[in-house]
Design an enzyme around this catalytic site. Structure first.
Site: not given
Length: 280
Positions: A10, A13, A149
């Protein structure tokens, strides 16, 4: 300080991009995964010898295993694995669709678990290494409107804390990084919001709407400084099991844990009442 080789998921960003940029600037080698190479075209062009950009969807378990195996075979060794890919999903629990639930678990939890599992045999063979799991202070502190989350971050924290004890004998260190709010695309771009129900208007479950609005509040965390601290943690021996980034995150975590300990301590007599009497 010797140059190292890193595998980071990832990197298009946020922390992933900033860590990759800082590492390449000091001549380390980075294998970075993305879903779209256009977002790192600048790094690909500037660092053709030291940056290897790979396409990876971390919900694809066979692809994770192939990437890790191929990377170790190609480079011989990898010093640091950073499991960074992930995203936020906001909304009350009943507002979330089954597909949203499944996808965030597959990305934030299962993907991280499988990346680490894939790396362990290679690190044992090479005689050690460091694994860094990007978690969140949301792996210790829970807020309304963020249940799935939190489920992924509480879950990955338990996994890593257990595995760290299993692999310490092989000179493999594992660190959970628990950042607070930061001014990254994670909050102001990539965060996903459920199909909100009018029944929850005015409910604490929707308090996140203000947090995601940059015009109303900005996160205190500087992603550049946070990325630097994460990189520096590799120099620490033994590997710290947890590293909190952000003063607000640390204060909130300490307050939550103190309250949790006090609650447990208040249950001393009740817990003991379920034991067999001494001698039986």
């Amino acid at each position: 300080m010797n140059n190292r080789t890193w595998l980071i998921t990832g990197v298009s960003s946020g922390f992933g991009y900033e860590m990759t940029k800082q590492l390449l600037e000091k001549d380390d080698k980075v294998i970075g995964t993305v879903r779209n190479k256009d977002k790192v075209a600048d790094l690909i062009k500037k660092y053709p010898e030291t940056f290897c950009c790979e396409i990876l969807d971390v919900t694809d378990v066979p692809a994770i295993r192939n990437l890790v195996d191929d990377s170790f075979e190609k480079l011989g060794s990898i010093d640091v694995i950073i499991s960074n890919a992930g995203y936020g999903l906001f909304g009350a629990a009943e507002e979330l669709s089954d597909a949203e639930v499944d996808h965030i678990i597959a990305t934030n939890l299962t993907g991280s678990i499988q990346l680490i599992r894939s790396a362990l045999p290679h690190m044992r063979t090479q005689g050690g290494g460091r694994i860094i799991q990007i978690s969140s202070y949301g792996g210790q502190v829970a807020f309304p409107g963020n249940s799935l989350y939190h489920a992924t971050k509480f879950g990955i924290e338990g996994f890593c804390e257990s595995v760290a004890q299993e692999v310490a004998a092989y000179n493999i260190g594992i660190t959970l990084v628990e950042p607070g709010g930061a001014r990254t695309e994670f909050r102001y771009g990539s965060a996903q919001v459920a199909d909100l129900m009018p029944e929850y208007e005015g409910n604490p479950a929707h308090s996140f709407l203000n947090m995601l609005d940059a015009s109303k509040s900005l996160a205190p965390g500087d992603p550049v400084r946070m990325a630097t601290r994460i990189i520096e943690s590799v120099e620490l021996e033994p590997a710290p099991i947890r590293m909190v980034l952000g003063s607000q995150a640390l204060a909130s975590t300490i307050s939550t844990l103190k309250a949790r300990v006090a609650d447990y301590e208040s249950q001393t007599d009740q817990a003991a009442s379920t034991d067999f009497p001494v001698g039986e």
